[in-house]
Design an enzyme around this catalytic site. Structure first.
Site, PDB file in Angstrom:
ATOM      1  NE  ARG A  35       0.924  54.373  37.247  1.00 34.73           N
ATOM      2  CZ  ARG A  35      -0.003  53.673  36.601  1.00 34.73           C
ATOM      3  NH1 ARG A  35      -1.221  53.548  37.085  1.00 34.73           N
ATOM      4  NH2 ARG A  35       0.278  53.076  35.478  1.00 34.73           N
TER       5      ARG A  35
ATOM      6  CG  HIS B 151      -3.641  58.622  35.161  1.00 33.38           C
ATOM      7  ND1 HIS B 151      -4.012  57.346  35.528  1.00 33.38           N
ATOM      8  CD2 HIS B 151      -4.039  58.775  33.880  1.00 33.38           C
ATOM      9  CE1 HIS B 151      -4.595  56.752  34.505  1.00 33.38           C
ATOM     10  NE2 HIS B 151      -4.618  57.589  33.489  1.00 33.38           N
TER      11      HIS B 151
END
Lengths: 207, 207
Positions: free
Chosen positions: B37, B40
């Site tokens: 994450r 990301h």
């Protein structure tokens, strides 16, 4: 522990480090100011190589904000990060991702909520400052609407981040900005902190 | 323009790209989830090399949040970015930078407002989840207070960004986490988007 605790001194040394390390020489002075703040927000001095912009983007954004233009953001973090005291006309900062109409629009248009929220910008878009710091689909959708004849914003800070569509949407913005002054960073890098830094620097020349 | 418009598909392809490119192999599965994450949020697959963490940091943070712990943030953008629907117990998300007591505390202590706000965390710190996504002085001040015997948070996500103190404060956290589970990224990189990504991943294992 021994560390610098004076906020003004931290800023001064940070910006001095950035200006010493980053290749800002080719940039117009006001674009360099924006790039310095973007570097400050991400800790990476190699941004200039990927930066693309119109020479007039900062002047266009600053003039629009002085004239009271709203700031249209794709993400709540972007809207949240804008330093209100840097805005010259108590400008409105809008993110319509959570507008109750957005989910239905997304379904009807077969796209993301981030792109669908652009539909709700239409009445505010003329002369506005746009900041995209998250979703490539927001930027793609905006460019499509500009191609369809929608009102033109004063400037686009197009800094979506990530792996699917980010590089492509920013390349399309840089390739043909549709007559709208723009600033973007080619490749996967970008994000809300970088978009906020660019906006805050464009709003007010003060380092 | 031809681009992916299905939000779920964008997520799926993004995470697949990250897992294909990033060197996640050495990481515990839950830390790898957090790292995915973070990648990301910034578009850079080379984060694992700079990542430092306690093996139990995700379990500690997740357990604390399930038990209702508050999230203490150094910056409003961090607080704004936490996805409320991922929080297991409608947890409180606090940023006290704009508390009316903070400027006086900063002056009295001779430090930044970001560090002074830590003083106002004291009553909430026991078992809390801390997220630092902006100011190195916040992280330094917290470590000093832990050394002075303050209550211990459940976990520290220490991701300040920048050129003055960021690398040093994170190195100190990694060198001696004072018995507090932690996650950090060595060097200058970090920031609010990365801190938010780490928090959102720690709060909920769902990709």
């Amino acid at each position: 522990m021994d560390y610098v605790k004076d906020g003004a001194e931290i800023y001064r040394r940070s910006f001095a480090t950035i200006r010493a390390e980053a290749a800002l020489d080719g940039l117009p002075a006001d674009v360099a100011g924006v790039c310095v703040r973007m570097i400050h927000a991400c800790g990476m001095t190699d941004l200039p190589a990927d930066l693309r912009y119109s020479d007039d983007v900062v002047a266009a954004a600053r003039g629009a904000l002085r004239a009271g233009a709203p700031i249209l953001c794709d993400a709540k973090m972007v809207a949240s990060g804008v330093t209100r005291s840097r805005l010259p006309a108590d400008n409105e900062v809008l993110c319509l991702l959570d507008d109750p109409r957005t989910p239905d629009l997304a379904r009807d248009l077969g796209t993301t909520r981030s792109a669908a929220a652009v539909e709700l910008w239409r009445d505010r878009l003329e002369g506005a400052v746009v900041a995209v710091g998250n979703a490539p689909t927001t930027l793609f959708h905006l460019l499509e609407r500009l191609d369809a004849g929608w009102p033109r914003p004063a400037a686009i800070f197009g800094l979506p981040v990530g792996f699917i569509g980010a590089a492509e949407s920013k390349e399309e913005l840089a390739r043909d900005p549709r007559g709208v002054p723009f600033l973007t960073l080619l490749g996967r890098r970008g994000g809300s902190a970088m978009a906020v830094a660019a906006l805050n620097a464009a709003a007010d020349p003060k380092e």
